[in-house]
Design a protein around this motif. Structure first.
Motif, PDB file in Angstrom:
ATOM      1  N   GLY A 127       0.835  -1.185   0.000  1.00 13.03           N
ATOM      2  CA  GLY A 127       0.000   0.000   0.000  1.00 13.03           C
ATOM      3  C   GLY A 127       0.875   1.241   0.000  1.00 13.03           C
ATOM      4  N   ASN A 159       0.889   5.611   0.097  1.00 21.52           N
ATOM      5  CA  ASN A 159       0.143   6.856   0.313  1.00 21.52           C
ATOM      6  C   ASN A 159       1.107   8.030   0.339  1.00 21.52           C
ATOM      7  N   GLY A 202       1.331  11.746   2.099  1.00 21.42           N
ATOM      8  CA  GLY A 202       0.677  12.588   3.105  1.00 21.42           C
ATOM      9  C   GLY A 202       1.655  13.062   4.156  1.00 21.42           C
ATOM     10  N   GLY A 206      -1.135   9.869   7.377  1.00 17.07           N
ATOM     11  CA  GLY A 206      -0.457   9.401   6.164  1.00 17.07           C
ATOM     12  C   GLY A 206      -0.034   7.950   6.275  1.00 17.07           C
ATOM     13  N   ILE A 211      -3.296   5.538   6.641  1.00 19.41           N
ATOM     14  CA  ILE A 211      -3.978   5.299   5.369  1.00 19.41           C
ATOM     15  C   ILE A 211      -3.185   4.323   4.504  1.00 19.41           C
ATOM     16  N   ALA A 212      -1.872   4.479   4.471  1.00 20.49           N
ATOM     17  CA  ALA A 212      -1.035   3.531   3.709  1.00 20.49           C
ATOM     18  C   ALA A 212      -1.261   2.110   4.201  1.00 20.49           C
ATOM     19  N   VAL A 269      -4.740   0.907   3.053  1.00 20.97           N
ATOM     20  CA  VAL A 269      -4.755   0.677   1.603  1.00 20.97           C
ATOM     21  C   VAL A 269      -4.048  -0.632   1.261  1.00 20.97           C
ATOM     22  N   LEU A 315      -2.723   2.058  -4.251  1.00 17.75           N
ATOM     23  CA  LEU A 315      -2.238   3.383  -3.873  1.00 17.75           C
ATOM     24  C   LEU A 315      -3.397   4.366  -3.838  1.00 17.75           C
ATOM     25  N   THR A 316      -3.188   5.445  -3.123  1.00 19.39           N
ATOM     26  CA  THR A 316      -4.237   6.449  -2.978  1.00 19.39           C
ATOM     27  C   THR A 316      -4.236   7.396  -4.172  1.00 19.39           C
ATOM     28  N   VAL A 326      -1.234   9.660  -4.567  1.00 17.63           N
ATOM     29  CA  VAL A 326      -0.085   9.051  -5.242  1.00 17.63           C
ATOM     30  C   VAL A 326      -0.350   8.980  -6.746  1.00 17.63           C
ATOM     31  N   VAL A 334     -11.576   7.106   0.996  1.00 17.91           N
ATOM     32  CA  VAL A 334     -10.356   7.424   0.250  1.00 17.91           C
ATOM     33  C   VAL A 334     -10.429   6.761  -1.121  1.00 17.91           C
ATOM     34  N   VAL A 381      -9.035   4.901  -4.172  1.00 19.63           N
ATOM     35  CA  VAL A 381      -7.927   3.944  -4.256  1.00 19.63           C
ATOM     36  C   VAL A 381      -7.769   3.463  -5.694  1.00 19.63           C
TER      37      VAL A 381
END
Length: 569
Positions: A85, A87, A89, A102, A105-106, A109, A120-121, A124, A151, A153
């Motif tokens: 994953g 992210n 941030g 940050g 969330i990674a 994800v 990835l978000t 990214v 979020v 993705v």
């Protein structure tokens, strides 16, 4: 890392040792090379900080691609696989660790990624889309645990060497060195047409066997079972399925059982043109369902790559070399190489050099450059044999360093060892190639060649017949291998019959035909083949001819020599 607890429970010491090896040889160097910093390890995971999101995505793609290659010959229950994953941030640094949304969330994800995949978000994606040789699928907005807002993705789509797709012409990155665009193929679950629920297991098992065996072919990118089995039992538009899976070619089939008989149909479809490239039907008696499953899977995976290459050759004939991608250059070089002519070998070298200019780290191309140069070296088409041989070995060493699990690398190393009369080394590499891909007809037929040189003609004939059965569309030169094997076994009529399946003969094949007819006492036919030998090669004499042989037993070389002398050569 996926399935960490299960692997640790099954083999704690072995799992830790394998994970440590992957870290030392692959993961840590890739992270370091892409300017990343490992913040901490959590037993089954890594938290890594990069200065650039492009570096983070690039490193992730390389790790996942190379792990896929490393796992290709590892049993499924022992594979170490990862989800990634990424992210972008704000983060908080404190006591050597990093914190904040940050990071959270990674982590969330990563849990959305499939095994061997990368998610990835949007933050990214917005930074790297169009800048990297990769394509992405928008998965939409996702609710994440302990994150108040949804979020958006994306996932990295399979395509080039596992993930990246080549950028279109005119886009950022186009014209730069790119990863290899291998033909992508998906095997859809075979349909059970018999109405017998018991046959559902057979149909699924056959599909999985085909997927597993196709994955051994380094020149193909095979879509995973997880992705293709989503369409089990569904009536779907082939082109739409291919687009969603990121596959150019689809394999579909059906299984029908009646009494003790089983009928299996299979077809290969080019979804870009809606053309059925190849179709086959297999009728078998159901004595041993598992033996039938193995036989059919082997036949399909031995034939498919050749049919796929044949379809692509038609396209290559209409493509200018300057517009070819690295994979296409390799394919064109192979076609030229198999013609076994001096001028075609020169052109093959040009095509393989272009492939490596496009992608210097393309292991399969390095292997085939070694093979093409090895052909020139073996036939004496070079001025400095020592220099060319050193080049051959450099290419093969480079290929094996990039991908030790490529059956072609070991097949070619075995061929070089045979030419050098090093049968012990030849047997090692031949066995390794066979273990990596037991359904690769070129590997199987070369095992027959090796047994022929060793003087074990019965085994040689058996392996060559096996290769022919694996791939009914085999190159005509397989008949030449069979003819030489029968000649070693002193079966001259069978040798002649095998050679007669070939449309044309080179000087060496005329030589074996001349010797075979001579041993049968047919002086007219043997003299005619000697005459053709001299027409094809004005400088050829008995000593030069015998120097191209690699018999392990002196009596086999003497047997050929006496046959040629009887023929008047």
């Amino acid at each position: 890392m996926v399935g960490y607890s299960r692997l640790m429970e099954a083999d704690e010491r072995g799992t830790l040792a394998r994970l440590r090896t992957h870290r030392i040889e692959l993961i840590d160097p890739v992270i370091d090379r892409n300017h990343g910093r490992i913040i901490k390890t959590t037993g089954d995971g890594l938290l890594v900080e990069f200065h650039s999101v492009a570096d983070a995505v690039r490193a992730s793609i390389e790790i996942q691609d190379r792990m896929r290659r490393r796992n290709s010959d590892v049993p499924a229950d022992r594979r170490i696989e990862f989800r990634v994953g990424i992210n972008l941030g704000d983060i908080i640094f404190e006591d050597g660790d990093i914190y904040g949304d940050g990071v959270n969330i990674a982590s969330r994800v990563e849990q959305l990624a499939e095994v061997g995949g990368i998610c990835l978000t949007a933050a990214v994606h917005n930074q790297v889309d169009g800048r990297l040789e990769a394509t992405f699928e928008d998965l939409g907005e996702k609710p994440l645990k302990n994150i108040t807002r949804p979020v958006r993705v994306y996932r990295v789509l399979p395509g080039v060497d596992g993930h990246a797709n080549a950028p279109p012409q005119g886009s950022p990155g186009a014209g730069q060195r790119s990863a290899v665009v291998k033909p992508s193929i998906a095997v859809l679950p075979f349909a059970n047409m018999s109405g017998d629920p018991e046959q559902e297991y057979f149909a699924d098992g056959l599909t999985e066997d085909i997927l597993t065996e196709l994955s051994r072919r380094r020149e193909l990118f095979v879509i995973s079972r997880t992705s293709s089995f989503v369409y089990k039992g569904q009536a779907a538009n082939m082109r739409e399925v291919a687009q969603k899976l990121g596959a150019r070619y689809l394999v579909e089939g059906s299984v029908r059982k009646a009494a003790d008989r089983l009928r299996i149909t299979v077809q290969l479809i080019d979804t870009a043109t809606d053309v059925h490239i190849w179709a086959e039907r297999y009728d078998r008696k159901l004595d041993d369902i598992f033996a039938v499953q193995d036989e059919i899977a082997s036949a399909i995976v031995a034939t498919l790559p050749g049919r796929l290459e044949a379809a692509q050759q038609d396209q290559l004939a209409r493509t200018k070399p300057a517009n070819m991608a690295a994979y296409e250059c390799v394919l064109a070089a192979k076609v030229l190489h198999h013609k076994s002519a001096r001028e075609d070998n020169v052109e093959a070298q040009k095509m393989i050099d272009r492939a490596l200019a496009l992608d210097p780290d393309y292991a399969h191309a390095h292997a085939w450059r070694g093979c093409i140069l090895g052909q020139a070296w073996g036939y004496g088409w070079v001025k400095d044999k020592d220099a060319v041989f050193n080049e051959v070995m450099f290419e093969l060493d480079r290929a094996i360093a990039l991908d030790d699990n490529d059956a072609d690398v070991h097949r070619i190393l075995a061929a070089i060892a045979i030419v050098r009369n090093d049968m012990t080394r030849a047997r090692y590499h031949q066995d390794r190639a066979l273990a990596l891909n037991p359904n690769y007809d070129l590997v199987v037929v070369q095992m027959g060649e090796l047994f022929t040189w060793l003087g074990q003609s019965a085994e040689g004939v058996d392996w060559i017949h096996r290769a022919m059965k694996l791939n009914p569309h085999h190159p005509s030169r397989f008949w030449g291998h069979l003819g030489r094997a029968h000649f070693v076994g002193r079966q001259y009529a069978k040798a002649i019959e095998a050679f007669m399946h070939m449309a044309t003969f080179d000087a060496q094949q005329h030589g074996f035909l001349a010797a075979s007819y001579a041993w049968l006492g047919d002086t007219t036919a043997s003299a005619a083949h000697v005459a053709r030998m001299r027409e094809l090669d004005l400088e050829l004499d008995l000593e030069k001819f015998l120097a191209t042989m690699h018999y392990a037993r002196a009596e086999d070389l003497q047997h050929l020599k006496e046959g040629l002398q009887k023929a008047g050569f």
